[in-house]
Design a protein around this motif. Structure first.
Motif, PDB file in Angstrom:
ATOM      1  N   GLY A 161       0.803  -1.223   0.000  1.00  0.00           N
ATOM      2  CA  GLY A 161       0.000   0.000   0.000  1.00  0.00           C
ATOM      3  C   GLY A 161       0.836   1.272   0.000  1.00  0.00           C
ATOM      4  N   GLN A 162       2.026   1.213   0.588  1.00  0.00           N
ATOM      5  CA  GLN A 162       2.883   2.395   0.606  1.00  0.00           C
ATOM      6  C   GLN A 162       3.379   2.717  -0.814  1.00  0.00           C
ATOM      7  OE1 GLN A 162       3.930   4.437   3.515  1.00  0.00           O
ATOM      8  NE2 GLN A 162       1.971   3.512   4.005  1.00  0.00           N
ATOM      9  N   ASP A 166       1.750   1.765  -3.566  1.00  0.00           N
ATOM     10  CA  ASP A 166       0.556   2.169  -4.316  1.00  0.00           C
ATOM     11  C   ASP A 166       0.232   3.634  -4.040  1.00  0.00           C
ATOM     12  OD1 ASP A 166       0.416  -0.412  -5.152  1.00  0.00           O
ATOM     13  OD2 ASP A 166      -1.304  -0.985  -3.920  1.00  0.00           O
ATOM     14  N   GLY A 167       0.280   3.995  -2.739  1.00  0.00           N
ATOM     15  CA  GLY A 167      -0.021   5.369  -2.348  1.00  0.00           C
ATOM     16  C   GLY A 167       0.914   6.351  -3.026  1.00  0.00           C
ATOM     17  N   ALA A 168       2.192   6.002  -3.087  1.00  0.00           N
ATOM     18  CA  ALA A 168       3.174   6.886  -3.716  1.00  0.00           C
ATOM     19  C   ALA A 168       2.958   6.943  -5.225  1.00  0.00           C
ATOM     20  CB  ALA A 168       4.582   6.390  -3.405  1.00  0.00           C
ATOM     21  N   GLN A 169       2.646   5.789  -5.819  1.00  0.00           N
ATOM     22  CA  GLN A 169       2.502   5.746  -7.279  1.00  0.00           C
ATOM     23  C   GLN A 169       1.317   6.581  -7.768  1.00  0.00           C
ATOM     24  OE1 GLN A 169       2.540   1.795  -9.095  1.00  0.00           O
ATOM     25  NE2 GLN A 169       1.868   2.670 -11.033  1.00  0.00           N
ATOM     26  N   VAL A 170       0.184   6.490  -7.062  1.00  0.00           N
ATOM     27  CA  VAL A 170      -0.986   7.245  -7.543  1.00  0.00           C
ATOM     28  C   VAL A 170      -0.808   8.745  -7.325  1.00  0.00           C
ATOM     29  CG1 VAL A 170      -2.639   5.362  -7.259  1.00  0.00           C
ATOM     30  CG2 VAL A 170      -2.340   6.995  -5.410  1.00  0.00           C
TER      31      VAL A 170
END
Lengths: 216, 214
Positions: B114-115, B117-121
């Motif tokens: 999730g970390q 994913d959070g950074a990528q979006v």
């Protein structure tokens, strides 16, 4: 405006969905409902650019979005089910980080904007706290502020009411309505039908409105 | 007591060598370990394979053997002749980088997807994600294991005697065999204990400092 055209996703032999067509107009709130495990989150991850699609097009404000899973930029703001806040940054830093790193906004300006967004979402007192000090509802609003800071074309929520109590759910509904009046286009993936009906202008039933049979 | 004061200067002289090896190894091996940990997770199969082999060799053979190999072996094979100190420091860096790489790899693996994913979006690049999101969290997680390796390093530095470098242990050895007494060893032990106490103190301070979030 988001246009989804002929979108399809396959895992191995299994068609998760295909021929998915959908349009969300500016400032509109759309709910995507359906039981757990039907592929709603898969769709959201494709929309977020985290997963590749096998076919189709995503067009946001007349610009085609990458669907290969290698998207650059933050055209789609995502509020994850677990929020995925960065635990080592304060609330304000969580919101101000990406504009500084990605859009090269000056620190002071980014922080001022972050403060403004957090104020609008009722998080003035939490600005200098760390995520572990917040309640679930507060974390969610930080995640919303963090996504909004990048000025995305659309906000996408993954199961926003899961793990929230009735009071916090009411608060999310309020926030979504407030953002709607500000013209923010929003897409909500949820299995909570009453919630979906309470906030959405249109509801898309993933169990009924998409094709899952056969092959691509 | 007089005797202790008499041998102390030579021991402190040896201590300089011990601290030199220790500090340089730490400065070199921690960043190298970070890079190797990234390579261990690389999508490039060959790079990953080579780095796995590297870690295997470095952790699978005694450090003593590696020091001998780098100092004598490379020279005998006419590849290169390194000065003693440089040979020792290079070997220590290469060896400890492998251990640190494994520690960092474990730390990176423990960061939830999730970390990323959070950074990528949010549009962060891979480098920004690692540098600003992942590594700061990894540092906190791996601190106890790194501290353990640091304590090992203080003691392992005594292995440089094998290529004739005059460290603390060797200074003690010389005094003990010259004067036929165990007192130098007692002093050497005491100095190592003080060093380790200092290292532990610094580690605890750093852990406390990083404990501002959960």
């Amino acid at each position: 405006m988001l246009e989804i055209k002929n979108l399809a996703k396959v895992f191995g032999e299994r068609v998760i969905f295909k021929e998915m067509d959908l349009t969300i107009n500016d400032g509109e709130v759309l709910s995507i409902v359906g039981p757990s495990g039907i592929g709603k989150t898969t769709f959201l991850r494709i929309l977020a650019g985290l997963l590749p699609a096998d076919q189709g097009e995503l067009i946001l404000d007349n610009e085609s979005l990458d669907i290969t899973g290698n998207r650059q930029g933050a055209q789609v703001g995502v509020i994850f089910q677990d929020f995925n806040l960065f635990p080592h940054y304060t609330v304000k830093q969580n919101v101000a980080l990406a504009p500084q790193l990605v859009k090269k906004v000056a620190k002071k300006e980014a922080e001022k904007e972050a403060e403004e967004l957090l104020k609008n979402l009722g998080l003035v007192e939490q600005m200098n706290q760390y995520p572990f000090q917040l309640s679930g509802g507060q974390k969610q609003r930080v995640a919303i502020a963090r996504a909004l800071a990048m000025k995305p074309g659309i906000l996408a929520y993954d199961e926003p009411t899961s793990g929230l109590d009735a009071e916090s759910t009411k608060r999310v509904i309020k926030v979504i309505q407030q953002l709607k009046t500000q013209g923010v286009t929003q897409l909500i993936v949820t299995h909570d039908l009453p919630f979906a009906q309470a906030v959405a202008d249109q509801t898309f039933d993933f169990g009924v409105d998409v094709d899952r049979g056969g092959s691509l | 007591m007089d005797y202790m004061m008499q041998i102390l200067p030579s021991l402190l002289n040896g201590l300089k060598m011990t601290i030199g090896v220790f500090v340089l190894t730490l400065i070199g091996s921690v960043p190298l370990g970070m890079l190797i940990s990234l390579a261990l997770r690389s999508d490039i199969y060959l790079l990953k394979w080579v780095m796995n082999a590297y870690v295997w060799v470095m952790r699978g053979t005694p450090l003593l053997l590696q020091i001998v190999f780098v100092y004598y072996g490379l020279s005998l094979a006419n590849i290169m002749t390194l000065p003693r100190f440089e040979a020792a420091v290079i070997t220590f860096i290469l060896n400890y980088a492998a251990y640190f790489a494994e520690i960092f790899r474990g730390g990176i693996q423990s960061i939830p997807q999730g970390q990323y994913d959070g950074a990528q979006v949010l549009g962060l690049s891979k480098f920004q994600t690692m540098w600003k999101i992942i590594f700061p969290q990894v540092t906190k997680i791996v601190m106890p294991s790194v501290g353990n390796e640091v304590v090992n390093l203080v003691k392992d530095s005594s292995l440089v005697y094998v290529i004739g470098l005059g460290d603390l242990m060797r200074a003690g050895n010389i005094a003990a065999s010259r004067d036929v007494t165990l007192v130098p060893y007692l002093l050497v032990g005491l100095i190592y204990l003080i060093l380790i106490a200092l290292a532990t103190l610094i580690q605890r301070r750093m852990e406390k400092k990083m404990n501002f979030y959960r």
